[in-house]
Design a protein around this motif. Sequence first.
Motif, mmCIF file in Angstrom:
data_model
loop_
_atom_site.group_PDB
_atom_site.id
_atom_site.type_symbol
_atom_site.label_atom_id
_atom_site.label_comp_id
_atom_site.label_asym_id
_atom_site.label_seq_id
_atom_site.Cartn_x
_atom_site.Cartn_y
_atom_site.Cartn_z
ATOM 1 N N MET A 137 0.863 -1.187 0.000
ATOM 2 C CA MET A 137 0.000 0.000 0.000
ATOM 3 C C MET A 137 0.894 1.230 0.000
ATOM 4 S SD MET A 137 -2.386 -2.200 0.801
ATOM 5 C CE MET A 137 -2.169 -3.795 1.606
ATOM 6 N N LYS A 138 0.448 2.240 -0.707
ATOM 7 C CA LYS A 138 1.216 3.480 -0.714
ATOM 8 C C LYS A 138 0.352 4.601 -0.165
ATOM 9 C CE LYS A 138 3.286 6.748 -3.781
ATOM 10 N NZ LYS A 138 4.120 6.897 -4.947
ATOM 11 N N TRP A 139 0.914 5.333 0.775
ATOM 12 C CA TRP A 139 0.139 6.353 1.484
ATOM 13 C C TRP A 139 0.787 7.715 1.291
ATOM 14 C CZ3 TRP A 139 0.595 7.649 7.271
ATOM 15 C CH2 TRP A 139 -0.463 8.514 7.655
ATOM 16 N N LYS A 140 -0.051 8.691 0.927
ATOM 17 C CA LYS A 140 0.400 10.078 0.736
ATOM 18 C C LYS A 140 0.367 10.829 2.062
ATOM 19 C CE LYS A 140 0.790 10.303 -3.829
ATOM 20 N NZ LYS A 140 2.042 10.720 -4.477
ATOM 21 N N VAL A 141 1.492 11.423 2.445
ATOM 22 C CA VAL A 141 1.555 12.211 3.685
ATOM 23 C C VAL A 141 2.127 13.595 3.369
ATOM 24 C CG1 VAL A 141 1.811 10.128 5.080
ATOM 25 C CG2 VAL A 141 3.857 11.357 4.313
ATOM 26 N N VAL A 168 5.482 5.101 2.192
ATOM 27 C CA VAL A 168 5.061 6.422 2.673
ATOM 28 C C VAL A 168 5.637 7.453 1.712
ATOM 29 C CG1 VAL A 168 5.251 8.057 4.570
ATOM 30 C CG2 VAL A 168 5.012 5.611 5.070
ATOM 31 N N ASP A 169 4.764 8.275 1.124
ATOM 32 C CA ASP A 169 5.222 9.258 0.124
ATOM 33 C C ASP A 169 4.976 10.674 0.643
ATOM 34 O OD1 ASP A 169 5.970 10.698 -2.067
ATOM 35 O OD2 ASP A 169 4.557 9.763 -3.464
ATOM 36 N N ALA A 170 6.071 11.373 0.955
ATOM 37 C CA ALA A 170 5.954 12.729 1.505
ATOM 38 C C ALA A 170 5.903 13.796 0.414
ATOM 39 C CB ALA A 170 7.122 13.010 2.441
ATOM 40 N N ASN A 171 6.137 13.416 -0.823
ATOM 41 C CA ASN A 171 6.117 14.393 -1.926
ATOM 42 C C ASN A 171 6.918 15.663 -1.595
ATOM 43 O OD1 ASN A 171 3.014 13.060 -2.641
ATOM 44 N ND2 ASN A 171 4.507 13.308 -4.281
ATOM 45 N N GLY A 172 8.056 15.480 -0.926
ATOM 46 C CA GLY A 172 8.965 16.612 -0.689
ATOM 47 C C GLY A 172 8.531 17.576 0.395
ATOM 48 N N ILE A 194 10.420 5.117 2.399
ATOM 49 C CA ILE A 194 9.876 6.478 2.473
ATOM 50 C C ILE A 194 10.305 7.196 1.201
ATOM 51 C CG2 ILE A 194 10.164 8.707 3.611
ATOM 52 C CD1 ILE A 194 10.104 7.267 6.258
ATOM 53 N N GLU A 195 9.319 7.792 0.540
ATOM 54 C CA GLU A 195 9.560 8.353 -0.798
ATOM 55 C C GLU A 195 9.615 9.880 -0.736
ATOM 56 O OE1 GLU A 195 7.031 6.416 -3.638
ATOM 57 O OE2 GLU A 195 6.818 8.232 -4.839
ATOM 58 N N GLN A 196 10.602 10.433 -1.386
ATOM 59 C CA GLN A 196 10.783 11.877 -1.579
ATOM 60 C C GLN A 196 10.509 12.676 -0.296
ATOM 61 O OE1 GLN A 196 11.833 12.889 -4.755
ATOM 62 N NE2 GLN A 196 12.324 14.841 -3.846
ATOM 63 N N LEU A 219 13.611 8.184 -4.120
ATOM 64 C CA LEU A 219 13.425 9.499 -4.752
ATOM 65 C C LEU A 219 12.447 9.349 -5.909
ATOM 66 C CD1 LEU A 219 17.066 10.931 -4.873
ATOM 67 C CD2 LEU A 219 15.185 11.620 -3.349
ATOM 68 N N ASP A 220 11.588 10.341 -6.051
ATOM 69 C CA ASP A 220 10.605 10.335 -7.152
ATOM 70 C C ASP A 220 10.745 11.642 -7.936
ATOM 71 O OD1 ASP A 220 8.401 10.410 -8.788
ATOM 72 O OD2 ASP A 220 6.906 10.167 -7.226
ATOM 73 N N GLU A 221 10.220 12.745 -7.392
ATOM 74 C CA GLU A 221 10.302 14.030 -8.087
ATOM 75 C C GLU A 221 11.754 14.374 -8.460
ATOM 76 O OE1 GLU A 221 8.377 13.350 -5.526
ATOM 77 O OE2 GLU A 221 6.632 14.669 -5.363
ATOM 78 N N SER A 222 12.703 14.024 -7.589
ATOM 79 C CA SER A 222 14.107 14.381 -7.826
ATOM 80 C C SER A 222 14.722 13.656 -9.011
ATOM 81 C CB SER A 222 14.952 14.069 -6.585
ATOM 82 O OG SER A 222 14.555 14.890 -5.515
ATOM 83 N N VAL A 243 10.360 5.550 -10.841
ATOM 84 C CA VAL A 243 10.453 5.979 -12.238
ATOM 85 C C VAL A 243 9.062 6.029 -12.839
ATOM 86 C CG1 VAL A 243 11.343 5.384 -14.509
ATOM 87 C CG2 VAL A 243 12.742 4.985 -12.485
ATOM 88 N N LYS A 244 8.689 7.201 -13.318
ATOM 89 C CA LYS A 244 7.437 7.352 -14.043
ATOM 90 C C LYS A 244 7.793 7.334 -15.529
ATOM 91 C CE LYS A 244 4.917 10.156 -10.621
ATOM 92 N NZ LYS A 244 5.409 9.412 -9.475
ATOM 93 N N PRO A 245 7.596 6.194 -16.193
ATOM 94 C CA PRO A 245 8.051 6.116 -17.587
ATOM 95 C C PRO A 245 7.485 7.245 -18.463
ATOM 96 C CG PRO A 245 7.486 3.935 -16.793
ATOM 97 C CD PRO A 245 7.054 4.905 -15.726
HETATM 98 MG MG LIG Z 1 5.838 9.901 -5.335
#
Ligand SMILES: [Mg+2]
Length: 340
Positions: A137-141, A168-172, A194-196, A219-222, A243-245
């Motif tokens: 599961m992926k959760w946006k925080v 856990v995705d903090a989106n920066g 933990i993502e970004q 890392l995602d956005e980076s 990676v978002k292709p």
């Molecule tokens: Mg993300």
Amino acid sequence: MSVRCEYRAYRAAFRQPLITAHGAWAEREGVLLRLHDDDGRSALGEIAPLPAWGSETLAAALAFCASLPPSIDESFLQTIPAGLPCCRFAFETAWDALHRPASPLPVRQIPLAALLPAGPTAVAALDRAVARGHTTMKWKVGVGDDAAERALLAELLDRLPSGSRLRVDANGAWDLATARLWLEACEGRAVEYIEQPFPVGHEEPILQLDNEFSTRLALDESVSHPDDLRRWLDFGWGGIYVVKPALAGSPRRLLRLFESYEAEAVFSSAFETAIGAKAALTVAARAEPSGRAVGFGTIGCFADERLNLPDPGPTLSTKWLARLASGPLWELSSPVPRAA
Ligand SMILES: [Mg+2]
């Protein structure tokens, strides 16, 4: 062989606005391409920009499409500017769909992560995802009050069945002190990564945190833009690369890059319609299997069901993916592009 090219703009509302640390997002805009050959065959591609992730804007993509020559050949793909990675992805995937339609995918099953919304509704969403059979599961925080989000983290982890994992995705959204609090809370728990944690351009503390805590960092956005991805790979960062292709430029180049570096990729959606989602999942299916779930919990995100891929359930078969038809997307998009 040269092919003719048409394009159309689309705007599509989400079933529910996506709330992240970047703000609320209610509808997606993009461009569909259609390539035709002289034998009457055609194939679609999707330009799905996310400027908050470093891609070109919709206006830049439309301006590029407005400058297209009447017909293109394969060498055209190499001429698409590096600053237009979503255009490159769309043209290359449409080109391959037209010229290599029977190119087989490796036969395998790919688990899909379920996307949990920010805030307390994540709890019920977690229970539903578990009941459907998801194990990641992926959760946006980074959206609400931080202490309240960490209290929710404890609740989610307590409800997570044995063998399941939470991303856990903090989106920066965090600073170093906040990231430490989260990493302390995640220590020894079923947190996959933990993502970004930090904003683009301020990632440096992850190098220190990588040594201090056992929870993996991603890392995602980076690393969304191909140039940034290359920079982190060259640097040798040993974390996870989301990676978002659809944002990553040439899929062929992307796959070669991950083959040549010993780096771990998790493939993820950029909230594409069925056209872009199928193309992005095809890239994921061609990559070296990592055993990690792909981040395509966005399937089904559009209010108009005709824009969505069919629901694959918690695990996606590459045979199922290869059989998917493109649906009525072209007919639903606007033949008159919005002014760029
Ligand atoms: Mg993300």
